[in-house]
Design a protein around this motif. Structure first.
Motif, PDB file in Angstrom:
ATOM      1  N   ARG A  88      47.368  -9.866  22.941  1.00 58.22           N
ATOM      2  CA  ARG A  88      46.125  -9.952  23.001  1.00 58.22           C
ATOM      3  C   ARG A  88      45.510 -11.349  21.910  1.00 58.22           C
ATOM      4  NH1 ARG A  88      41.626  -6.008  19.682  1.00 58.22           N
ATOM      5  NH2 ARG A  88      39.995  -7.442  19.921  1.00 58.22           N
TER       6      ARG A  88
ATOM      7  N   VAL B  68      47.536  -7.943  11.523  1.00 54.69           N
ATOM      8  CA  VAL B  68      47.751  -7.572  12.767  1.00 54.69           C
ATOM      9  C   VAL B  68      48.982  -6.924  13.263  1.00 54.69           C
ATOM     10  CG1 VAL B  68      47.404  -8.808  14.923  1.00 54.69           C
ATOM     11  CG2 VAL B  68      46.072  -9.727  13.080  1.00 54.69           C
TER      12      VAL B  68
ATOM     13  N   GLU C   8      49.584  -6.157  19.127  1.00 53.56           N
ATOM     14  CA  GLU C   8      48.342  -7.092  19.379  1.00 53.56           C
ATOM     15  C   GLU C   8      48.900  -8.456  19.605  1.00 53.56           C
ATOM     16  OE1 GLU C   8      45.518  -6.058  19.790  1.00 53.56           O
ATOM     17  OE2 GLU C   8      45.273  -4.147  18.681  1.00 53.56           O
TER      18      GLU C   8
END
Length: 443
Positions: free
Chosen positions: A287, A280, A284
């Protein structure tokens, strides 16, 4: 009069508000205020006690938040799609087998791999589309999860079960009744059998029919492969380096948790590995945080407020009063003693939401009574253990219900009270009550 006991009034308020679909946070807050005022504490003092007691579950709350973030990252890795594909092939047309498999996995989380509810936000959300495809009633899954979260600690002296049964033994000895750990284990086998009956009734009778959960209006669905159709999920997804690193992150999180005995450190280690290995991307992060809090933040806040609520109930002194007044009515009848003890245990655990936390309270007050009426140590252990476990299933503030809801409501289509608490209360507390009485009479 018993009916005016602050704990009893408070728990009734919480249960009624919850059944009326009042949000569980408001229900617990109003119940805490009601209990404090009924005990003469005053509004301001009650709030101060509530807030001061919220720290008791701070570690658990932080664990839930980090687990939510970790679950989001696992979903973003794509490995959940592979899991769903495999499950589709393995369990197509086998609804009952799937439910019992989930119950088995949940059971292992209490002793063999003692992660408690940590597996739920990782395993359950990706399977929600499968449940809908199979028209599997999510209430059956809730029953299976709660079964797995409760039964092992009641019956098996390993992991959390060793802690639970060890508390029973220690508290009984501390209050003047000698008992061996092996006897505690044997005494809980009969009440534990009631859990199996409750699960079988839920799967084979109550929730055997087709059911697809209704979509919530204006719902923002988390992007965890949940909202994708089964046709999309059936796309061929090849194993890649990201999936391998995800597995390493999961195993590392588990290993560190077991090594340090800290769910916070375990989840945090998994998150760091996912970021460092670029499974990831760092950009991000926002999020991950937002969706992680969206998934388990509610549960974390409930646990914090529930801890404060438990503190209010204990500070009022009404728990001792409730037990003293009810046990004064029992006389020498073993049957009446068992009924009253279990009823009081149900009320206390429904309010506090922790079977482990109620054992010291119950043992201190019940051991002298059992000695006075001539109940054996094993019968006493069965009553204390069952009274503590009663209400853990069905309590809006218990992790045995909050955990399953966290997974099953990841897409906003599962109601905590009516689709987790009420089903688990009916299927487990009723047989537990009956088998607890039988244990007291025959042991």
């Amino acid at each position: 009069m018993l009916i005016f006991n602050a704990v009893l009034i408070s728990v009734i308020v919480m249960v009624v508000l919850s059944l009326l679909r009042v949000n569980v946070i408001f229900a617990i807050l109003l119940a805490a205020l009601t209990g404090g005022i009924a005990a003469g504490m005053g509004l301001t003092e009650t709030v101060e006690v509530l807030v001061s007691g919220m720290g008791g579950q701070a570690n658990t709350a932080l664990s839930y938040i980090l687990l939510g973030m970790f679950a989001v990252m696992i979903g973003l890795s794509g490995i959940t799609s592979i899991l769903v594909n495999k499950m589709l092939l393995a369990f197509e047309g086998k609804r009952k087998f799937l439910v019992f498999t989930i119950a088995g996995i949940a059971s292992l989380s209490q002793n063999v791999i003692p992660v408690h509810i940590a597996f739920i936000p990782i395993l359950i959300p990706p399977l929600l589309s499968l449940f809908d495809k199979m028209k599997l009633d999510r209430r059956a899954v809730a029953a299976a999860l709660t079964f797995g979260l409760k039964t092992p600690y009641m019956m098996v002296p390993l992991g959390f079960g060793l802690i639970f049964q060890g508390i029973i033994q220690e508290e009984m000895i501390a209050n003047g009744m000698e008992i061996a750990l092996k006897e505690v284990t044997l005494s809980m086998l009969l009440p534990g059998a009631g859990m199996f009956i409750g699960l079988f009734i839920a799967v084979f009778i109550t929730y055997r029919k087709d059911r697809v959960s209704k979509k919530a209006a204006n719902l923002h669905t988390l992007d965890l492969e949940i909202g994708k159709s089964l046709e999309e999920n059936k796309e061929i997804i090849h194993w890649n380096v990201q999936h391998t690193m995800t597995v390493i992150a999961i195993l590392s999180a588990l290993s560190i948790q077991l090594w340090t005995e800290s769910l916070v450190l375990g989840a945090l280690a998994g998150i760091i590995i996912m970021f460092l290995t670029r499974v990831v991307p760092f950009n991000e992060g926002d999020r991950v945080v937002n969706e992680g809090i969206g998934m388990l933040g509610m549960i974390a806040f409930v646990m914090l407020i529930a801890s404060g609520y438990a503190t209010v109930l204990q500070e009022t002194g009404a728990v001792d009063e409730l037990v003293e007044k009810t046990t004064a009515l029992t006389g020498d009848s073993h049957f009446i003693v068992a009924v009253v003890m279990l009823a009081v245990g149900l009320v206390i655990t429904m309010g506090i939401g922790s079977s482990f936390g109620t054992i010291p309270i119950l043992a201190a007050l019940y051991v002298p009574i059992c000695l006075a009426v001539g109940l054996s140590p094993m019968a006493t252990a069965a009553l204390i253990g069952t009274a503590g476990a009663l209400g853990d299933a069905g309590s809006p503030a218990s992790d045995s219900t909050l955990g399953p809801t966290a997974g099953l409501n990841a897409d906003g289509r599962h109601h905590h009270i009516w689709e987790t608490c009420v089903p688990t209360f009916l299927h487990y507390n009723i047989p537990l009550f009956i088998f607890g009485i039988i244990a007291a009479m025959v042991l």
